[in-house]
Write an enzyme that holds these catalytic residues in place. Structure first.
Site, short mmCIF file in Angstrom:
data_model
loop_
_atom_site.label_atom_id
_atom_site.label_comp_id
_atom_site.label_asym_id
_atom_site.label_seq_id
_atom_site.Cartn_x
_atom_site.Cartn_y
_atom_site.Cartn_z
N HIS A 114 -15.05 36.33 9.97
CA HIS A 114 -13.78 36.23 9.23
C HIS A 114 -13.55 34.83 8.65
CE1 HIS A 114 -12.67 40.19 10.50
NE2 HIS A 114 -12.55 39.87 11.76
N HIS A 126 -14.25 45.35 12.43
CA HIS A 126 -13.45 44.69 11.40
C HIS A 126 -14.35 44.25 10.25
CE1 HIS A 126 -11.38 44.08 15.28
NE2 HIS A 126 -10.27 44.20 14.59
N ASP A 143 -19.57 45.24 13.07
CA ASP A 143 -18.30 45.01 13.76
C ASP A 143 -17.25 45.98 13.21
OD1 ASP A 143 -15.54 43.54 14.01
OD2 ASP A 143 -16.84 42.39 15.33
N ASP A 147 -16.76 45.99 19.17
CA ASP A 147 -15.42 46.54 19.27
C ASP A 147 -15.31 47.97 18.74
OD1 ASP A 147 -15.90 45.51 16.77
OD2 ASP A 147 -14.21 44.14 16.76
#
Length: 377
Positions: free
Chosen positions: A154, A193, A191, A279
């Site tokens: 990110h 996200h 991931d 995740d």
């Protein structure tokens, strides 16, 4: 037969501990509490623990120590230098982060924060991938797994976000190209996200192909739309596969079979990198994968690396916030990297992500790149 696997870890990365309660900085502590109350209305401020906490790594390391895997070689990473980090990050931003060594402060409203040991931890995390690709380039092994934090995908070129300070996989990819001569680098970010920082950094770069499978917007960070496929010379070098909540092993395997593999064959990478968040595990947030799914993805990526780039594959830890899910998934991935083949994996009878993958495949085949399609027909 086992395969040598380099496993990079340094306990100094545990020094990143943005717990939020800093008696020496009461104003910062109150700001943190206010933000937590806003984002997590039901939180108990007396017991709240930042999700990106040190026991994410200790869960993985303890499991690998208790159940050792033949072929694994534990390695200490070298910290990334300022110059290496500045290949993908703005100089003023890097200087700002470096100036915060030994400090505690709040960097972004999405609960990105630092503690006194965070800058050192971030430099080691950014350096882990560099250490891995250098060792692979030198012939020490063909596979590596980097147990690192803070995560990176990110982090944008000029600001921190999503618990990330430096973009570890972007630093690794840039080093592979600029110092080791790998002309084409491919990244798969699995991931949950979207890796918005990685996308921003490489969005106009045709030498880095990024495939990103993630929960669709408005899930954090709300980016990674199908039509985001790159810009300028990099059109076609960003392939996003947005998935619905509840997606499981079958959906991610379909992403590999119908997006990652054909895109890789068209691109012909010199090295494969994985942003490996865990995740998507059913014990974590809102998806339904398990460790058998991560194992089969790793096996397919290992086979692809053997086929296209002499086996060169580096896996870097991203997210994942449930200790058991992290430990189980990381152990399964390293086991496969060490050459243990997967005999079976779990599949839901009706995986809601499969239809979304099919839609993405059709869109990407229609879209192409203006030069050649990103996916083989």
């Amino acid at each position: 037969m086992t395969t040598p696997v380099l496993l990079y870890y340094d306990m100094r990365m545990l020094g990143h501990n943005p717990h939020g309660w800093d008696p020496a900085n009461p104003a910062w502590t109150e700001a943190v509490k206010a933000m937590i109350t806003l984002q997590y209305p039901g939180s108990d401020l007396q017991t709240y623990s930042h999700p990106e906490r040190p026991d994410r790594l200790t869960a993985i390391v303890d499991r690998l120590m208790l159940e050792p895997i033949e072929g694994v070689r534990w390695m200490l990473p070298s910290a990334a230098t300022t110059a290496q980090i500045e290949r993908v990050h703005d100089k003023n931003y890097v200087a700002k982060i470096e100036s915060l060594a030994g400090e505690s402060c709040w960097l972004a409203k999405d609960t990105t924060a630092i503690s006194p040991g965070s800058v050192e931890a971030a430099s080691l995390a950014a350096g882990a991938g560099i250490s891995a690709v250098e060792a692979i380039s030198g012939g020490a092994a063909r596979r590596a797994f980097c147990v690192l934090r803070p995560p990176g995908h990110h982090a944008h070129s000029d600001h921190a976000s999503g618990f990330c300070l430096y973009n570890n996989i972007a630093v690794t990819a840039a080093h592979a190209r600029e110092s080791l001569g790998y002309q084409r680098v491919m990244i798969w970010d699995w991931d949950m996200h979207h890796g918005n920082g990685t996308q921003e950094i490489f969005y106009s770069d045709p030498s880095v192909l990024v495939v990103d499978s993630h929960c669709a917007a408005p899930f954090y960070p709300g980016s990674g739309l199908l039509h985001d496929t790159g810009a300028g010379a990099g059109v076609g070098s960003q392939l996003n596969v947005p998935l619905p909540p509840g997606s499981g092993n079958a959906a991610l395997l379909k992403v590999f079979d119908e997006v990652v593999k054909p895109a890789a064959k068209a691109f012909q990478p010199d090295i494969l990198l994985v942003s490996s968040g865990f995740d998507c595990h059913y014990l974590d947030m809102i998806c339904a994968m398990d460790e058998t799914g991560f194992a089969i993805l790793t096996q397919r990526m290992s086979d692809l690396a053997d086929e296209l780039c002499d086996g060169r594959l580096v896996v870097l830890l991203e997210g994942g916030y449930n200790a058991k899910a992290l430990a189980d998934s990381a152990h399964a991935v390293v086991n496969v990297l060490a050459g243990i083949r997967v005999n079976s994996f779990n599949v839901m009878p009706d995986d809601p992500g499969c239809a979304a993958v099919a839609d993405a495949v059709q869109f990407l085949k229609r879209k192409g790149s203006g030069k050649e399609p990103p996916l083989e027909n």
